[in-house]
Each structure stands twice: as C-alpha cells, then as structure tokens.
Design a protein around this motif. Sequence first.
Motif, PDB file in Angstrom:
ATOM      1  N   GLU A 112      -0.358  14.410  22.839  1.00  0.00           N
ATOM      2  CA  GLU A 112      -1.175  15.198  21.904  1.00  0.00           C
ATOM      3  C   GLU A 112      -1.145  14.506  20.557  1.00  0.00           C
ATOM      4  O   GLU A 112      -0.141  13.885  20.195  1.00  0.00           O
ATOM      5  CB  GLU A 112      -0.544  16.590  21.802  1.00  0.00           C
ATOM      6  N   ILE A 113      -2.231  14.617  19.806  1.00  0.00           N
ATOM      7  CA  ILE A 113      -2.249  14.004  18.470  1.00  0.00           C
ATOM      8  C   ILE A 113      -2.920  14.959  17.489  1.00  0.00           C
ATOM      9  O   ILE A 113      -3.915  15.610  17.822  1.00  0.00           O
ATOM     10  CB  ILE A 113      -2.929  12.606  18.510  1.00  0.00           C
ATOM     11  N   ARG A 114      -2.323  15.074  16.330  1.00  0.00           N
ATOM     12  CA  ARG A 114      -2.853  15.956  15.286  1.00  0.00           C
ATOM     13  C   ARG A 114      -3.248  15.134  14.079  1.00  0.00           C
ATOM     14  O   ARG A 114      -2.579  14.159  13.757  1.00  0.00           O
ATOM     15  CB  ARG A 114      -1.788  16.954  14.836  1.00  0.00           C
ATOM     16  N   PHE A 115      -4.301  15.599  13.423  1.00  0.00           N
ATOM     17  CA  PHE A 115      -4.791  14.892  12.241  1.00  0.00           C
ATOM     18  C   PHE A 115      -4.957  15.832  11.064  1.00  0.00           C
ATOM     19  O   PHE A 115      -5.343  16.997  11.232  1.00  0.00           O
ATOM     20  CB  PHE A 115      -6.178  14.294  12.507  1.00  0.00           C
ATOM     21  N   SER A 116      -4.728  15.275   9.889  1.00  0.00           N
ATOM     22  CA  SER A 116      -5.139  15.931   8.655  1.00  0.00           C
ATOM     23  C   SER A 116      -5.907  14.867   7.862  1.00  0.00           C
ATOM     24  O   SER A 116      -5.342  13.836   7.487  1.00  0.00           O
ATOM     25  CB  SER A 116      -3.916  16.415   7.879  1.00  0.00           C
ATOM     26  N   VAL A 126      -5.700   8.864   6.445  1.00  0.00           N
ATOM     27  CA  VAL A 126      -5.309   9.460   7.726  1.00  0.00           C
ATOM     28  C   VAL A 126      -3.834   9.857   7.702  1.00  0.00           C
ATOM     29  O   VAL A 126      -2.955   9.032   7.463  1.00  0.00           O
ATOM     30  CB  VAL A 126      -5.535   8.469   8.889  1.00  0.00           C
ATOM     31  N   THR A 127      -3.588  11.149   7.925  1.00  0.00           N
ATOM     32  CA  THR A 127      -2.258  11.595   8.324  1.00  0.00           C
ATOM     33  C   THR A 127      -2.384  11.985   9.788  1.00  0.00           C
ATOM     34  O   THR A 127      -3.195  12.856  10.132  1.00  0.00           O
ATOM     35  CB  THR A 127      -1.784  12.812   7.503  1.00  0.00           C
ATOM     36  N   ALA A 128      -1.622  11.306  10.640  1.00  0.00           N
ATOM     37  CA  ALA A 128      -1.664  11.601  12.077  1.00  0.00           C
ATOM     38  C   ALA A 128      -0.242  11.796  12.573  1.00  0.00           C
ATOM     39  O   ALA A 128       0.692  11.165  12.082  1.00  0.00           O
ATOM     40  CB  ALA A 128      -2.337  10.464  12.843  1.00  0.00           C
ATOM     41  N   ARG A 129      -0.098  12.707  13.511  1.00  0.00           N
ATOM     42  CA  ARG A 129       1.198  12.947  14.170  1.00  0.00           C
ATOM     43  C   ARG A 129       0.923  12.992  15.655  1.00  0.00           C
ATOM     44  O   ARG A 129       0.055  13.756  16.095  1.00  0.00           O
ATOM     45  CB  ARG A 129       1.768  14.325  13.774  1.00  0.00           C
ATOM     46  N   ASP A 136       1.206   8.178   7.719  1.00  0.00           N
ATOM     47  CA  ASP A 136       0.781   8.926   6.529  1.00  0.00           C
ATOM     48  C   ASP A 136       0.047   7.955   5.611  1.00  0.00           C
ATOM     49  O   ASP A 136       0.464   6.801   5.483  1.00  0.00           O
ATOM     50  CB  ASP A 136       1.998   9.434   5.744  1.00  0.00           C
ATOM     51  N   GLY A 137      -1.013   8.432   4.982  1.00  0.00           N
ATOM     52  CA  GLY A 137      -1.639   7.646   3.915  1.00  0.00           C
ATOM     53  C   GLY A 137      -2.298   6.368   4.390  1.00  0.00           C
ATOM     54  O   GLY A 137      -2.301   5.373   3.659  1.00  0.00           O
ATOM     55  N   LEU A 138      -2.847   6.399   5.602  1.00  0.00           N
ATOM     56  CA  LEU A 138      -3.603   5.231   6.088  1.00  0.00           C
ATOM     57  C   LEU A 138      -5.040   5.385   5.562  1.00  0.00           C
ATOM     58  O   LEU A 138      -5.848   6.108   6.138  1.00  0.00           O
ATOM     59  CB  LEU A 138      -3.558   5.193   7.620  1.00  0.00           C
ATOM     60  N   VAL A 139      -5.329   4.724   4.460  1.00  0.00           N
ATOM     61  CA  VAL A 139      -6.594   4.942   3.754  1.00  0.00           C
ATOM     62  C   VAL A 139      -7.668   4.019   4.314  1.00  0.00           C
ATOM     63  O   VAL A 139      -7.462   2.801   4.405  1.00  0.00           O
ATOM     64  CB  VAL A 139      -6.436   4.702   2.232  1.00  0.00           C
ATOM     65  N   VAL A 140      -8.783   4.624   4.732  1.00  0.00           N
ATOM     66  CA  VAL A 140      -9.870   3.856   5.347  1.00  0.00           C
ATOM     67  C   VAL A 140     -11.209   4.280   4.742  1.00  0.00           C
ATOM     68  O   VAL A 140     -11.363   5.413   4.282  1.00  0.00           O
ATOM     69  CB  VAL A 140      -9.904   4.065   6.880  1.00  0.00           C
ATOM     70  N   LEU A 141     -12.134   3.365   4.755  1.00  0.00           N
ATOM     71  CA  LEU A 141     -13.478   3.641   4.212  1.00  0.00           C
ATOM     72  C   LEU A 141     -14.493   2.830   4.988  1.00  0.00           C
ATOM     73  O   LEU A 141     -14.238   1.664   5.314  1.00  0.00           O
ATOM     74  CB  LEU A 141     -13.518   3.264   2.724  1.00  0.00           C
ATOM     75  N   GLY A 144       0.790  -1.234   0.000  1.00  0.00           N
ATOM     76  CA  GLY A 144       0.000   0.000   0.000  1.00  0.00           C
ATOM     77  C   GLY A 144       0.817   1.276   0.000  1.00  0.00           C
ATOM     78  O   GLY A 144       2.002   1.291  -0.274  1.00  0.00           O
ATOM     79  N   GLY A 145       0.166   2.368   0.306  1.00  0.00           N
ATOM     80  CA  GLY A 145       0.857   3.656   0.328  1.00  0.00           C
ATOM     81  C   GLY A 145       1.099   4.150   1.737  1.00  0.00           C
ATOM     82  O   GLY A 145       1.592   5.259   1.933  1.00  0.00           O
ATOM     83  N   GLU A 146       0.751   3.333   2.730  1.00  0.00           N
ATOM     84  CA  GLU A 146       0.881   3.800   4.115  1.00  0.00           C
ATOM     85  C   GLU A 146       2.346   3.867   4.533  1.00  0.00           C
ATOM     86  O   GLU A 146       3.150   3.001   4.187  1.00  0.00           O
ATOM     87  CB  GLU A 146       0.130   2.831   5.034  1.00  0.00           C
ATOM     88  N   ARG A 147       2.697   4.908   5.278  1.00  0.00           N
ATOM     89  CA  ARG A 147       4.056   5.037   5.802  1.00  0.00           C
ATOM     90  C   ARG A 147       4.022   5.359   7.285  1.00  0.00           C
ATOM     91  O   ARG A 147       3.126   6.047   7.757  1.00  0.00           O
ATOM     92  CB  ARG A 147       4.811   6.145   5.060  1.00  0.00           C
ATOM     93  N   ARG A 148       4.989   4.810   7.986  1.00  0.00           N
ATOM     94  CA  ARG A 148       5.196   5.154   9.394  1.00  0.00           C
ATOM     95  C   ARG A 148       6.204   6.303   9.425  1.00  0.00           C
ATOM     96  O   ARG A 148       7.178   6.282   8.673  1.00  0.00           O
ATOM     97  CB  ARG A 148       5.733   3.920  10.127  1.00  0.00           C
ATOM     98  N   THR A 149       5.978   7.282  10.278  1.00  0.00           N
ATOM     99  CA  THR A 149       6.841   8.466  10.265  1.00  0.00           C
ATOM    100  C   THR A 149       7.331   8.818  11.673  1.00  0.00           C
ATOM    101  O   THR A 149       6.698   8.470  12.676  1.00  0.00           O
ATOM    102  CB  THR A 149       6.091   9.700   9.731  1.00  0.00           C
TER     103      THR A 149
END
Length: 296
Positions: A238-242, A181-184, A146-151, A124-129
């Motif tokens: 703390e967690i941030r999402f885009s 999901v992009t999460a930090r 990054d790029g955790l695609v869900v539906l 897939g396109g998911e990456r751990r950062t």
Amino acid sequence: MGISLGPNQYGKAEVRLVTVRRAGGVHHLRDLTVSSALRGDLSATHLTGDNSAVLATDTQKNTVYAFAKQQDVGEIEDFALRLGQHFVGTQEKITGARISVEEQEWDRITVDGAPHDHSFSRSGGERRTTTVTVYADRAWVVSGVDGLVVLKSTGSEFHGYPKDEYTTLVETDDRILATAVTARWRYEGFTGIDWAKSHREIRRTLLETFATKHSLSLQQTLYAMGEAVLQARPEVAEIRFSLPNKHHFLVDLSPFGLENHNEVFYAADRPYGLIEGTVVRDEAEEPGPAWTDAVL
Ligand SMILES: O=c1[nH]c(=O)c2[nH]c(=O)[nH]c2[nH]1
C-alpha cells in the motif's frame, strides 16, 4: 464518573545523529534524525509516578548513539529494526516500540572535477524515511520520501470541475504542475527485503510516472504514481501520498500591453491545494499497527 488512562507512548523525538565512517582517507557521512516511542503497561508512572517501567528517554537517546558506534548504521530500516527489537527485547514492561528514522543526504563536493574525500554539500530538502513498529517478534515497516519536489512545465490540464457562484478558476489545457511528494509505503513482511534497492526503484517509478503521465488532475497523477509503484514492487502492499499543489499562476501582463503565452508565472507558496490519497493492493495483508496505533 470513571476516568482512566487511554493509549499512550513515550520516547525521545528527533535525536540528531551524524556518523563518519573512514575508508582510508575517504569519509562516508550519514545524517539521521531518529525518534523512538515505547509502549506497554505504563499505567504506574501515569497514575502514581512509579517509574520502575520507564526506560528514560535519555537512555533511549544514548542507545541510538551507542548502536551507531557498535555497528555500521546500514539501511535505516535495519537500524530502526535493531533499535525497536532491543527496546522490546530488554525491557520487561515494554511490549511495543515505534522507531522513526529520517535520512538527509549529503553530496560530495567536486574539486577540480574530482569528488572530495571529506567535504560535502547538503543535497536539496528531500529525505528518505522509515517507521518501524515492533511487537514481540513481529515488525511492520513503512518507508517513504519527504520533500521530493517535482515540476512539469506542460502535460497537465485541469477542467470539467463544477462552477458555482464562487468559482473564478479558469479552465486550462496547459499548466505547470508542481508538488513536493510525501509518500509512505507499507511493506509486506520485514525480512529479506533489499531496502536500498526498493527505495531507489520506488523513487525512480514515482519520478518517471510524474514525468510521463499526462495529467488531468493532481489526483489522477497521485493514483497513477501509486498504481505504478504497486505494479513494479511486489514487496509493497500500500502507498499513501500527501501532495501539495504548488500553484503557478499565469501573470496578467495585459496592463502592459503584453501577451503571456504560458511563459511568466507567479509561484504562490500559500494557500495550496492539498491532495491526499492511498493506493492499495486488493489482496494486501492487514496493516497491523503499521498505520494505526498513533496516540495523537
Ligand atoms: O489538480 C488539481 N486538482 C484540484 O482538485 C484542483 N483544484 C484547483 O483549484 N486546482 C486543482 N488542480
């Protein structure tokens, strides 16, 4: 009129690093993209071109490769910490380092039902950062996905929003909800944390919450995912999402005399809603330079 140098940093961006570790005949692959950014009193090079404090970005790149040879890369957070501490610890004028690492996973190819020793397919396109910021003997770690695609194909509604003269969106009590999901997330401290376990559990929590939370808006889902992570993982402050809202629009089949009972959708790629937000623990430590200190 006075003019002076403002905040600055420099480094090598996106060093592509692939390692192969051999355990007997079985190969273990790692695929990382590493960026370094060094900070300190770098006024001389900017003002006069005196490079005596400038560890070349080419050297920074070489250090990434040499470190990967000298010690197993391990968890990306540990690799980034080692690199950052090295640059700050060995260069007199360098007082801070920010090291970002992105990891792309590869799956073992299955041959005749068994995992192959040395052949892989990209997963897939998911990456751990991770982004690690080091100053002197302190460090701040912000990791993510990054790029955790869900539906989800039901369990999502959207209604009750203001209607003005430009509103055409039809209210719905049953729609597809999809996002990448992009999460930090920002860790409290940087020692004694099981990075791999933390990542695995946070990812699981994000997915389970997305799946099970009945959604009245992507904003509500964002908050629920963040809240669940903070409840489950005390090491996270703390967690941030885009979250891009990957819209799936019902296709109007009425011209063909057909009814569409939430079966046929047009998956639009743009424009997309972009829902962003932070969920924070009230008693969290100050973030230090983990979130701030960006030059641009
Ligand atoms: O979950 C949603 N949030 C919005 O803010 C929004 N706006 C919109 O057009 N559709 C949606 N969906």
